[in-house]
Design a protein around this motif. Structure first.
Motif, mmCIF file in Angstrom:
data_model
loop_
_atom_site.group_PDB
_atom_site.id
_atom_site.type_symbol
_atom_site.label_atom_id
_atom_site.label_comp_id
_atom_site.label_asym_id
_atom_site.label_seq_id
_atom_site.Cartn_x
_atom_site.Cartn_y
_atom_site.Cartn_z
ATOM 1 N N GLU A 42 0.842 -1.189 0.000
ATOM 2 C CA GLU A 42 0.000 0.000 0.000
ATOM 3 C C GLU A 42 0.883 1.247 0.000
ATOM 4 O O GLU A 42 1.924 1.274 0.672
ATOM 5 N N LYS B 9 -5.489 4.745 -7.168
ATOM 6 C CA LYS B 9 -6.820 4.157 -7.409
ATOM 7 C C LYS B 9 -7.296 4.428 -8.834
ATOM 8 O O LYS B 9 -8.076 3.659 -9.403
ATOM 9 N N GLU C 256 -5.814 1.642 -11.158
ATOM 10 C CA GLU C 256 -6.119 0.255 -10.810
ATOM 11 C C GLU C 256 -6.207 -0.637 -12.050
ATOM 12 O O GLU C 256 -6.792 -0.268 -13.062
ATOM 13 N N TYR D 159 -5.111 0.045 -3.861
ATOM 14 C CA TYR D 159 -4.400 0.429 -2.646
ATOM 15 C C TYR D 159 -2.934 0.770 -2.889
ATOM 16 O O TYR D 159 -2.276 1.324 -2.024
ATOM 17 N N GLY D 160 -2.391 0.394 -4.059
ATOM 18 C CA GLY D 160 -0.974 0.669 -4.281
ATOM 19 C C GLY D 160 -0.355 -0.105 -5.415
ATOM 20 O O GLY D 160 -0.830 -0.046 -6.552
ATOM 21 N N LYS E 244 3.287 2.853 2.506
ATOM 22 C CA LYS E 244 2.479 2.997 3.725
ATOM 23 C C LYS E 244 2.611 1.740 4.582
ATOM 24 O O LYS E 244 2.966 1.791 5.734
ATOM 25 N N ARG F 199 0.205 -5.213 2.438
ATOM 26 C CA ARG F 199 -1.154 -5.717 2.494
ATOM 27 C C ARG F 199 -1.226 -6.754 3.626
ATOM 28 O O ARG F 199 -0.194 -7.229 4.109
#
Length: 408
Positions: free
Chosen positions: A198, A205, A208, A239-240, A343, A346
């Motif tokens: 992430e 997003k 994606e 998410y990333g 961040k 997952r």
């Protein structure tokens, strides 16, 4: 006759059981799920990358966590042995990019079926829906296994091949750590490995499902020091970042709560900045009277263009011939240094493999037997070893399973 109980009918457990039974031992294979090889069925996106056709030293280099511990295992049951075994079991194989070895059918089911035939041919007693409660050892020697239904199986050896804690629906719920800990073993804290990442940038997003091929990444720590680099395929998620090179990068990253990582993506690694600048100039000449937002179609995937334009700080409606040299050079730098702030990983439930597990210093690397309890052996992901993508983790399972099977 010597009796062996193998706990877990995944890749490591089935090889261990078949190998032990081939020695004439009485082998019981316990699986708490209703069928064998559930995690194998989803590996390699259902294609099952069974091993890698590189040399043994390269196998070890591709195991960043305790690779040297696997010398005996890899040299005793090699990747060639794995390929020969499957060929003899009726599974033809082929080698793809990166020396990855797959079944020719591209079906993980064929691999699982072959291993199931293997254990049946060797007269292994398979018990499904058989969940183990604990392993009992007396005077530091294995004595028996007690199931959740209170059934007791007296035995001379136990091989723990229960996997890690990734993909718990396949049965990997950390049981092996609990058994080992109760018998005095140290468990290295588990974390996800080969996992999506992430990132803080919210624009992902909008990207994606966009997959990028032939890009390179560099992972930098908080001191701006390179900890990993790679080349290949990646993809964006809501998410990333994910994909093969991102999953491999996750192996080299430590606790994301204690270290601030950045992932720098080079969108055009085949060109240095000077050559890329000339390429951009060529495109700009072609679209000299177009708006900037319409001048990048030859250079970038359509989905990526609005993001790059926004990050470049060049207004999208700027006519191309009005873009300054400084703006163009800044664009080139952005394409070579498309940066993301990590961040966190997952959730571990999504990880392909688990990093951490039973401490290798407490296991005899030549036999896979516990140094603390006689007759207790370990195989596969339950041990604190994990590797990059490319068939290396399954090779670990097969090699350690075989080593445990010939020594139990």
């Amino acid at each position: 006759m010597k009796k062996v109980v193998v706990i877990g009918a995944g890749a490591a457990g089935m090889i261990a059981a078949a190998t032990a039974a081939d020695r004439g031992l009485d082998v019981v294979l316990l699986e708490k799920q209703h069928r064998v090889g559930r995690k194998l069925l989803i590996t390699g996106k259902g294609r099952c990358n069974i091993t890698n056709a590189c040399d043994i030293e390269e196998l070890i280099e591709n195991v960043p966590t305790n690779g040297k511990f696997l010398y005996s295992a890899f040299y005793t049951f090699t990747n060639d042995d794995v390929i020969d075994m499957f060929n003899n079991l009726g599974v033809s194989t082929r080698v793809e990019r990166g020396k990855r070895v797959f079944p020719e059918s591209d079906k993980a089911r064929d691999v699982v079926d072959a291993l199931e035939r293997h254990i049946k041919n060797k007269k292994v007693k398979l018990e499904l829906n058989a969940e183990v409660n604990k392993i009992v050892a007396t005077n530091d020697k294995v004595e028996k296994v007690i199931l959740k239904n209170r059934k007791e199986i007296k035995c001379d050896s136990v091989i723990i091949a229960t996997g890690g804690v990734s993909y718990p629906l396949t049965g990997s719920t950390g049981d092996g750590y609990k058994f080992a800990k109760s018998l005095g073993h140290t468990i290295i804290d588990t974390k996800p490995s080969l996992i999506g990442i992430e990132v803080q940038e919210g624009f992902v997003k909008d990207l994606e499902k966009l997959a990028l091929r032939n890009v390179s990444i560099t992972v930098l720590n908080s001191k701006n020091k390179k900890v990993y680099d790679d080349f290949g395929e990646m993809e964006f998620t809501k998410y990333g970042l994910d994909g093969p090179i991102i999953k491999s990068a996750s192996c080299r990253m430590k606790d994301t709560t204690k270290e601030n990582y950045k992932i720098v993506v080079d969108l055009k690694p085949a060109l240095d900045e000077e050559k890329l600048d000339k390429r951009v100039q060529k495109d700009f000449q072609k679209y000299t009277n177009k708006r900037f937002e319409n001048a990048l179609n030859d250079l970038l995937p359509k989905k990526l263009i609005p993001i790059i334009i926004e990050l470049s700080s060049i207004p999208k409606d700027t006519v191309v011939h009005q873009i300054s040299r400084e703006q163009r050079r800044s664009l080139v730098s952005l394409l070579k240094n498309f940066t993301f702030t990590v961040k966190r990983y997952r959730p571990i439930e999504e990880a392909i493999v688990t990093s951490g597990g039973i401490k290798v210093n407490e296991i005899n690397a030549s036999t896979m037997e516990s140094k603390l309890v006689q007759g207790l052996f370990f195989a596969g992901e339950v041990i604190d070893v994990d590797a990059y993508t490319g068939g290396f983790n399954l090779q670990i399972a097969f090699s350690t399973g075989y080593l445990a099977g010939i020594n139990c």
